[in-house]
Design a protein around this motif. Sequence first.
Motif, PDB file in Angstrom:
ATOM      1  N   ALA A 208      -2.148   3.157  -3.132  1.00 53.59           N
ATOM      2  CA  ALA A 208      -2.417   1.720  -3.002  1.00 53.59           C
ATOM      3  C   ALA A 208      -1.260   1.113  -2.219  1.00 53.59           C
ATOM      4  O   ALA A 208      -0.086   1.430  -2.482  1.00 53.59           O
ATOM      5  CB  ALA A 208      -2.519   1.061  -4.366  1.00 53.59           C
ATOM      6  N   LEU A 219      -3.588  -6.505  -2.215  1.00 50.41           N
ATOM      7  CA  LEU A 219      -3.891  -5.083  -2.069  1.00 50.41           C
ATOM      8  C   LEU A 219      -4.582  -4.883  -0.719  1.00 50.41           C
ATOM      9  O   LEU A 219      -5.658  -5.431  -0.474  1.00 50.41           O
ATOM     10  CB  LEU A 219      -4.812  -4.627  -3.208  1.00 50.41           C
ATOM     11  CG  LEU A 219      -5.302  -3.180  -3.159  1.00 50.41           C
ATOM     12  CD1 LEU A 219      -4.134  -2.202  -3.232  1.00 50.41           C
ATOM     13  CD2 LEU A 219      -6.300  -2.922  -4.290  1.00 50.41           C
ATOM     14  N   TYR A 220      -3.939  -4.118   0.151  1.00 49.85           N
ATOM     15  CA  TYR A 220      -4.491  -3.912   1.498  1.00 49.85           C
ATOM     16  C   TYR A 220      -5.684  -2.961   1.467  1.00 49.85           C
ATOM     17  O   TYR A 220      -5.765  -2.065   0.627  1.00 49.85           O
ATOM     18  CB  TYR A 220      -3.395  -3.402   2.445  1.00 49.85           C
ATOM     19  CG  TYR A 220      -2.677  -4.545   3.121  1.00 49.85           C
ATOM     20  CD1 TYR A 220      -2.789  -4.753   4.483  1.00 49.85           C
ATOM     21  CD2 TYR A 220      -1.937  -5.457   2.365  1.00 49.85           C
ATOM     22  CE1 TYR A 220      -2.152  -5.835   5.104  1.00 49.85           C
ATOM     23  CE2 TYR A 220      -1.300  -6.532   2.972  1.00 49.85           C
ATOM     24  CZ  TYR A 220      -1.415  -6.718   4.340  1.00 49.85           C
ATOM     25  OH  TYR A 220      -0.811  -7.787   4.943  1.00 49.85           O
ATOM     26  N   GLU A 222      -8.792  -0.322   2.995  1.00 51.01           N
ATOM     27  CA  GLU A 222      -8.793   1.051   3.493  1.00 51.01           C
ATOM     28  C   GLU A 222      -8.820   1.087   5.020  1.00 51.01           C
ATOM     29  O   GLU A 222      -8.400   2.067   5.639  1.00 51.01           O
ATOM     30  CB  GLU A 222     -10.016   1.779   2.919  1.00 51.01           C
ATOM     31  CG  GLU A 222     -10.079   3.245   3.221  1.00 51.01           C
ATOM     32  CD  GLU A 222     -11.303   3.905   2.600  1.00 51.01           C
ATOM     33  OE1 GLU A 222     -11.609   5.044   2.990  1.00 51.01           O
ATOM     34  OE2 GLU A 222     -11.955   3.275   1.738  1.00 51.01           O
ATOM     35  N   ASN A 228      -3.475   0.429   7.695  1.00 52.02           N
ATOM     36  CA  ASN A 228      -4.451   0.962   6.753  1.00 52.02           C
ATOM     37  C   ASN A 228      -5.087   2.245   7.281  1.00 52.02           C
ATOM     38  O   ASN A 228      -5.210   3.250   6.577  1.00 52.02           O
ATOM     39  CB  ASN A 228      -5.559  -0.060   6.490  1.00 52.02           C
ATOM     40  CG  ASN A 228      -5.036  -1.394   6.012  1.00 52.02           C
ATOM     41  OD1 ASN A 228      -3.896  -1.516   5.600  1.00 52.02           O
ATOM     42  ND2 ASN A 228      -5.882  -2.407   6.065  1.00 52.02           N
ATOM     43  N   TYR A 232      -4.880   5.942   5.441  1.00 50.64           N
ATOM     44  CA  TYR A 232      -6.053   6.512   4.777  1.00 50.64           C
ATOM     45  C   TYR A 232      -6.876   7.436   5.670  1.00 50.64           C
ATOM     46  O   TYR A 232      -7.339   8.482   5.234  1.00 50.64           O
ATOM     47  CB  TYR A 232      -6.937   5.388   4.233  1.00 50.64           C
ATOM     48  CG  TYR A 232      -6.246   4.577   3.164  1.00 50.64           C
ATOM     49  CD1 TYR A 232      -5.955   5.119   1.919  1.00 50.64           C
ATOM     50  CD2 TYR A 232      -5.868   3.254   3.407  1.00 50.64           C
ATOM     51  CE1 TYR A 232      -5.311   4.377   0.937  1.00 50.64           C
ATOM     52  CE2 TYR A 232      -5.219   2.501   2.434  1.00 50.64           C
ATOM     53  CZ  TYR A 232      -4.944   3.071   1.201  1.00 50.64           C
ATOM     54  OH  TYR A 232      -4.304   2.335   0.238  1.00 50.64           O
ATOM     55  N   PRO A 239      -7.859   6.165  -1.164  1.00 45.67           N
ATOM     56  CA  PRO A 239      -7.684   4.791  -1.641  1.00 45.67           C
ATOM     57  C   PRO A 239      -7.783   4.701  -3.164  1.00 45.67           C
ATOM     58  O   PRO A 239      -8.500   5.477  -3.796  1.00 45.67           O
ATOM     59  CB  PRO A 239      -8.823   4.028  -0.967  1.00 45.67           C
ATOM     60  CG  PRO A 239      -9.848   5.076  -0.647  1.00 45.67           C
ATOM     61  CD  PRO A 239      -9.095   6.332  -0.383  1.00 45.67           C
ATOM     62  N   THR A 243      -8.985  -0.493  -4.205  1.00 45.65           N
ATOM     63  CA  THR A 243      -8.868  -0.719  -2.758  1.00 45.65           C
ATOM     64  C   THR A 243     -10.248  -0.922  -2.129  1.00 45.65           C
ATOM     65  O   THR A 243     -11.134  -0.076  -2.268  1.00 45.65           O
ATOM     66  CB  THR A 243      -8.157   0.464  -2.079  1.00 45.65           C
ATOM     67  OG1 THR A 243      -6.841   0.588  -2.620  1.00 45.65           O
ATOM     68  CG2 THR A 243      -8.061   0.255  -0.573  1.00 45.65           C
ATOM     69  N   ARG A 248      -8.730  -7.048   2.573  1.00 44.24           N
ATOM     70  CA  ARG A 248      -7.548  -7.223   1.732  1.00 44.24           C
ATOM     71  C   ARG A 248      -7.891  -8.218   0.635  1.00 44.24           C
ATOM     72  O   ARG A 248      -8.627  -9.177   0.873  1.00 44.24           O
ATOM     73  CB  ARG A 248      -6.403  -7.770   2.593  1.00 44.24           C
ATOM     74  CG  ARG A 248      -5.104  -8.005   1.865  1.00 44.24           C
ATOM     75  CD  ARG A 248      -4.060  -8.545   2.822  1.00 44.24           C
ATOM     76  NE  ARG A 248      -4.408  -9.870   3.307  1.00 44.24           N
ATOM     77  CZ  ARG A 248      -3.753 -10.511   4.278  1.00 44.24           C
ATOM     78  NH1 ARG A 248      -2.743  -9.925   4.888  1.00 44.24           N
ATOM     79  NH2 ARG A 248      -4.129 -11.706   4.662  1.00 44.24           N
TER      80      ARG A 248
END
Length: 325
Positions: A208, A219-220, A222, A228, A232, A239, A243, A248
């Motif tokens: 995360a 929380l950013y 995927e 991001n 990922y 994720p 996520t 976001r």
Amino acid sequence: MTKNIVPFIIAMLTILVFLAACGSENRSTDEASSSNGDTNAQDKRIIEHLYGETEIPEKLDRVLSLRPSFTDHILALEEKPYAVTGEEQYGGGYIPYLADQLEGVEIVGNQASIDLEKILSLSPDLIIIDDYLASEVYDDLAKIAPTIVLGTEDPEASNDPNFWQEDFLKIAEIYGKTELAEQKIKELDQKVVDGKEQISGLENKGLAFLRIRKDAIQLYAESGHPMNTLLYNDLGFEPSDLTDPLERKDLSLEVIPEINTDYIFLQVDSSGGPDNMGTIKESSLWQGLPAVQQGNVQETDFWIYKSWGVIGRTQIVDEVLSYIE
């Protein structure tokens, strides 16, 4: 009679020699002027960009980079900008990860407040800006120096997390260093491949990425941002349960336990972020997270900015690998 003609002939010959010399001198001057004209024409070239076509000098000594990622691109090409924008997050100074390479470079305000008077005083050869800034000050900047606008009006391309490469290659074209840019991209691609292989060997690779702001925990997603996608998609982290694939989102402290992930990487904003982080760390909800208990929480140095260029992305990969060792 003959005696009178001789001086006349000599005088006429002298005049003809003089006129011939003048004609030769004029031709030489015309040829030199023509040659200089050709040289001057060769000293300029046309660059196509978002706002059309702009003629720029062949030799560039005073280039103004008015976006951090463009500064990354220029430095990656082994050039140095003459002036850059400062970053409010860092008190108006250089963006930290490039600061050691920018010593002595002028600062001309920030993206929210460009110092046009300072820019004018620097007599730049070229100004490079993004499409957002261009909508505000392009006409003013174009009156000062040739101004190139990077970016795209294509919504699909603007959402492409790899579009930064297009800007990098355009700046490489400006400097006549396209081959070097392509080489840098290949080197970065290989580093990412090697990094992904190392991460794939982890038994647990849930991640995360949090941004701690003055009054928010974010929380950013995927995808949707170069950072991001790098974490990922390219490096292969999985994720967290919370996520979102695309967006976001803000989290309350109460839902923090639902993150349920192996690693937490985070950015703490300079304005208000440290106080909020202090409060979060004191919470039993935070302290109960597996990533916290296993020591797998790492504060990053603004990957959100770094992820837009070769230098920054290279550093991110190196830092990630150091975190999982």
